[in-house]
Scaffold this motif. Structure first.
Motif, PDB file in Angstrom:
ATOM      1  N   LEU A  50       0.832  -1.199   0.000  1.00 35.31           N
ATOM      2  CA  LEU A  50       0.000   0.000   0.000  1.00 35.31           C
ATOM      3  C   LEU A  50       0.875   1.261   0.000  1.00 35.31           C
ATOM      4  O   LEU A  50       0.600   2.220  -0.729  1.00 35.31           O
ATOM      5  CB  LEU A  50      -0.931   0.008   1.214  1.00 35.31           C
ATOM      6  N   ALA A  51       1.937   1.243   0.794  1.00 33.50           N
ATOM      7  CA  ALA A  51       2.831   2.411   0.852  1.00 33.50           C
ATOM      8  C   ALA A  51       3.485   2.661  -0.508  1.00 33.50           C
ATOM      9  O   ALA A  51       3.548   3.817  -0.976  1.00 33.50           O
ATOM     10  CB  ALA A  51       3.890   2.209   1.929  1.00 33.50           C
ATOM     11  N   VAL A  52       3.958   1.603  -1.159  1.00 34.64           N
ATOM     12  CA  VAL A  52       4.592   1.754  -2.472  1.00 34.64           C
ATOM     13  C   VAL A  52       3.561   2.236  -3.491  1.00 34.64           C
ATOM     14  O   VAL A  52       3.833   3.132  -4.295  1.00 34.64           O
ATOM     15  CB  VAL A  52       5.232   0.411  -2.920  1.00 34.64           C
ATOM     16  N   TYR A  53       2.380   1.648  -3.456  1.00 36.48           N
ATOM     17  CA  TYR A  53       1.298   2.020  -4.376  1.00 36.48           C
ATOM     18  C   TYR A  53       0.964   3.511  -4.244  1.00 36.48           C
ATOM     19  O   TYR A  53       0.922   4.248  -5.235  1.00 36.48           O
ATOM     20  CB  TYR A  53       0.075   1.141  -4.070  1.00 36.48           C
ATOM     21  N   GLU A  54       0.768   3.969  -3.018  1.00 33.25           N
ATOM     22  CA  GLU A  54       0.391   5.366  -2.807  1.00 33.25           C
ATOM     23  C   GLU A  54       1.514   6.337  -3.166  1.00 33.25           C
ATOM     24  O   GLU A  54       1.289   7.374  -3.780  1.00 33.25           O
ATOM     25  CB  GLU A  54      -0.054   5.578  -1.354  1.00 33.25           C
ATOM     26  N   LYS A  55       2.760   6.003  -2.787  1.00 29.69           N
ATOM     27  CA  LYS A  55       3.897   6.886  -3.110  1.00 29.69           C
ATOM     28  C   LYS A  55       4.112   6.970  -4.618  1.00 29.69           C
ATOM     29  O   LYS A  55       4.423   8.039  -5.149  1.00 29.69           O
ATOM     30  CB  LYS A  55       5.184   6.379  -2.438  1.00 29.69           C
ATOM     31  N   ALA A  56       3.958   5.836  -5.309  1.00 35.89           N
ATOM     32  CA  ALA A  56       4.146   5.835  -6.758  1.00 35.89           C
ATOM     33  C   ALA A  56       3.117   6.725  -7.440  1.00 35.89           C
ATOM     34  O   ALA A  56       3.421   7.444  -8.398  1.00 35.89           O
ATOM     35  CB  ALA A  56       4.059   4.407  -7.295  1.00 35.89           C
ATOM     36  N   THR A  64       4.309   5.669 -18.358  1.00 34.68           N
ATOM     37  CA  THR A  64       3.882   4.868 -19.511  1.00 34.68           C
ATOM     38  C   THR A  64       2.911   3.774 -19.058  1.00 34.68           C
ATOM     39  O   THR A  64       2.790   3.490 -17.863  1.00 34.68           O
ATOM     40  CB  THR A  64       5.093   4.209 -20.187  1.00 34.68           C
ATOM     41  N   PRO A  65       2.257   3.117 -20.023  1.00 32.60           N
ATOM     42  CA  PRO A  65       1.367   2.012 -19.676  1.00 32.60           C
ATOM     43  C   PRO A  65       2.067   0.861 -18.943  1.00 32.60           C
ATOM     44  O   PRO A  65       1.425   0.127 -18.195  1.00 32.60           O
ATOM     45  CB  PRO A  65       0.832   1.542 -21.037  1.00 32.60           C
ATOM     46  N   LEU A  66       3.370   0.733 -19.112  1.00 36.83           N
ATOM     47  CA  LEU A  66       4.108  -0.307 -18.379  1.00 36.83           C
ATOM     48  C   LEU A  66       4.001  -0.072 -16.870  1.00 36.83           C
ATOM     49  O   LEU A  66       3.724  -0.993 -16.100  1.00 36.83           O
ATOM     50  CB  LEU A  66       5.581  -0.315 -18.804  1.00 36.83           C
ATOM     51  N   GLY A  67       4.212   1.142 -16.459  1.00 35.52           N
ATOM     52  CA  GLY A  67       4.116   1.485 -15.043  1.00 35.52           C
ATOM     53  C   GLY A  67       2.685   1.418 -14.540  1.00 35.52           C
ATOM     54  O   GLY A  67       2.423   0.976 -13.423  1.00 35.52           O
ATOM     55  N   THR A  72      -1.690  -1.333 -11.546  1.00 32.41           N
ATOM     56  CA  THR A  72      -2.936  -2.101 -11.595  1.00 32.41           C
ATOM     57  C   THR A  72      -2.753  -3.452 -10.919  1.00 32.41           C
ATOM     58  O   THR A  72      -3.625  -3.908 -10.153  1.00 32.41           O
ATOM     59  CB  THR A  72      -3.383  -2.286 -13.058  1.00 32.41           C
ATOM     60  N   ASP A  73      -1.609  -4.102 -11.179  1.00 29.82           N
ATOM     61  CA  ASP A  73      -1.320  -5.389 -10.523  1.00 29.82           C
ATOM     62  C   ASP A  73      -1.232  -5.216  -9.008  1.00 29.82           C
ATOM     63  O   ASP A  73      -1.772  -6.027  -8.246  1.00 29.82           O
ATOM     64  CB  ASP A  73      -0.015  -5.991 -11.058  1.00 29.82           C
ATOM     65  N   ASP A  87     -10.546   2.470  -0.099  1.00 33.86           N
ATOM     66  CA  ASP A  87      -9.307   2.678   0.653  1.00 33.86           C
ATOM     67  C   ASP A  87      -8.132   3.017  -0.259  1.00 33.86           C
ATOM     68  O   ASP A  87      -7.102   3.511   0.206  1.00 33.86           O
ATOM     69  CB  ASP A  87      -8.952   1.419   1.465  1.00 33.86           C
ATOM     70  N   LEU A  88      -8.265   2.742  -1.545  1.00 33.14           N
ATOM     71  CA  LEU A  88      -7.143   2.875  -2.476  1.00 33.14           C
ATOM     72  C   LEU A  88      -7.309   4.121  -3.351  1.00 33.14           C
ATOM     73  O   LEU A  88      -8.398   4.450  -3.813  1.00 33.14           O
ATOM     74  CB  LEU A  88      -7.052   1.633  -3.359  1.00 33.14           C
ATOM     75  N   ILE A  89      -6.190   4.785  -3.590  1.00 37.03           N
ATOM     76  CA  ILE A  89      -6.161   5.955  -4.470  1.00 37.03           C
ATOM     77  C   ILE A  89      -6.340   5.469  -5.911  1.00 37.03           C
ATOM     78  O   ILE A  89      -5.733   4.477  -6.302  1.00 37.03           O
ATOM     79  CB  ILE A  89      -4.802   6.686  -4.350  1.00 37.03           C
ATOM     80  N   PRO A  90      -7.154   6.155  -6.718  1.00 40.62           N
ATOM     81  CA  PRO A  90      -7.277   5.747  -8.121  1.00 40.62           C
ATOM     82  C   PRO A  90      -5.995   6.044  -8.900  1.00 40.62           C
ATOM     83  O   PRO A  90      -5.250   6.962  -8.562  1.00 40.62           O
ATOM     84  CB  PRO A  90      -8.448   6.584  -8.646  1.00 40.62           C
ATOM     85  N   ILE A  91      -5.763   5.261  -9.928  1.00 39.41           N
ATOM     86  CA  ILE A  91      -4.571   5.438 -10.757  1.00 39.41           C
ATOM     87  C   ILE A  91      -4.861   6.533 -11.777  1.00 39.41           C
ATOM     88  O   ILE A  91      -5.768   6.391 -12.602  1.00 39.41           O
ATOM     89  CB  ILE A  91      -4.204   4.122 -11.472  1.00 39.41           C
TER      90      ILE A  91
END
Length: 199
Positions: A50-56, A64-67, A72-73, A87-91
């Protein structure tokens, strides 16, 4: 041989074909970031994911779509580990998904640019004029305070200086007159203003 040349013109990174070399380089950079993150993030710890997801997402690391696929994964793994959708921030996607015709783009640019430029130009002009007026006012005060002409800023100093100069000049003349009178032997008990005046 022709297919070999076509492959050189195409910029393929991670299963995606990019239009430009610059975009392909961004894709390669995203892949290297993903590899670094995968070595540091443990899938067994949902809080780390979750921390990595939110910071990213907050730092907009991926371009790019790769990131975005990696995010998404991560999102799917977080949902599977018990997190709720809210609970999750949208991409965020940084590119539009609908194409506009060239005429639409041109007309929207025409609508946006003049008013935007006028506002921008108006602000700059206002700032420049304000700075110029401040400089002019400061110069006026400097000129007024250093001028020898009497004005509201320096009148007291100028009058005091003039009076002291006149006083000094009168004392010197009076001294010269008294010395001349002594030389000529004139001694008059009357003051200068009491003498006989004939018209």
């Amino acid at each position: 041989m022709a297919s070999n040349k076509e492959n050189k013109d195409k910029f393929i990174v991670g299963g995606y074909e990019f239009l430009t070399e610059t975009d392909a380089e961004k894709g390669t950079l995203d892949l290297s970031k993903i590899k670094v993150l995968e070595t540091k993030v443990k899938v067994s710890r949902p809080d780390d994911m979750l921390a990595v997801y939110e910071k990213a997402i907050q730092n907009r690391i991926f371009k790019t779509p790769l990131g975005w696929r990696y995010l998404t994964d991560l999102r799917e793994k977080l949902l599977a580990s018990g997190f709720e959708e809210q609970d999750l921030i949208p991409i965020p996607l940084e590119i539009p998904m609908t194409r506009q015709s060239s005429l639409d783009k041109l007309s929207s640019k025409k609508k946006e640019s003049p008013s935007g430029e006028k506002v921008h130009f108006g602000r700059i002009l206002s700032i420049v004029l304000n700075v110029a007026l401040i400089i002019v006012v400061i110069l006026m005060f400097v000129i007024a305070s250093t001028s020898e002409n009497d004005n509201i800023i320096n009148y007291k100093r100028n009058i005091t200086n003039r009076y002291s100069a006149w006083d000094e000049e009168l004392k010197e003349r009076e001294k010269a007159v008294r010395e001349a009178e002594k030389r000529l032997g004139i001694t008059d008990s009357k003051g200068y203003d009491e003498g006989d005046v004939s018209y």
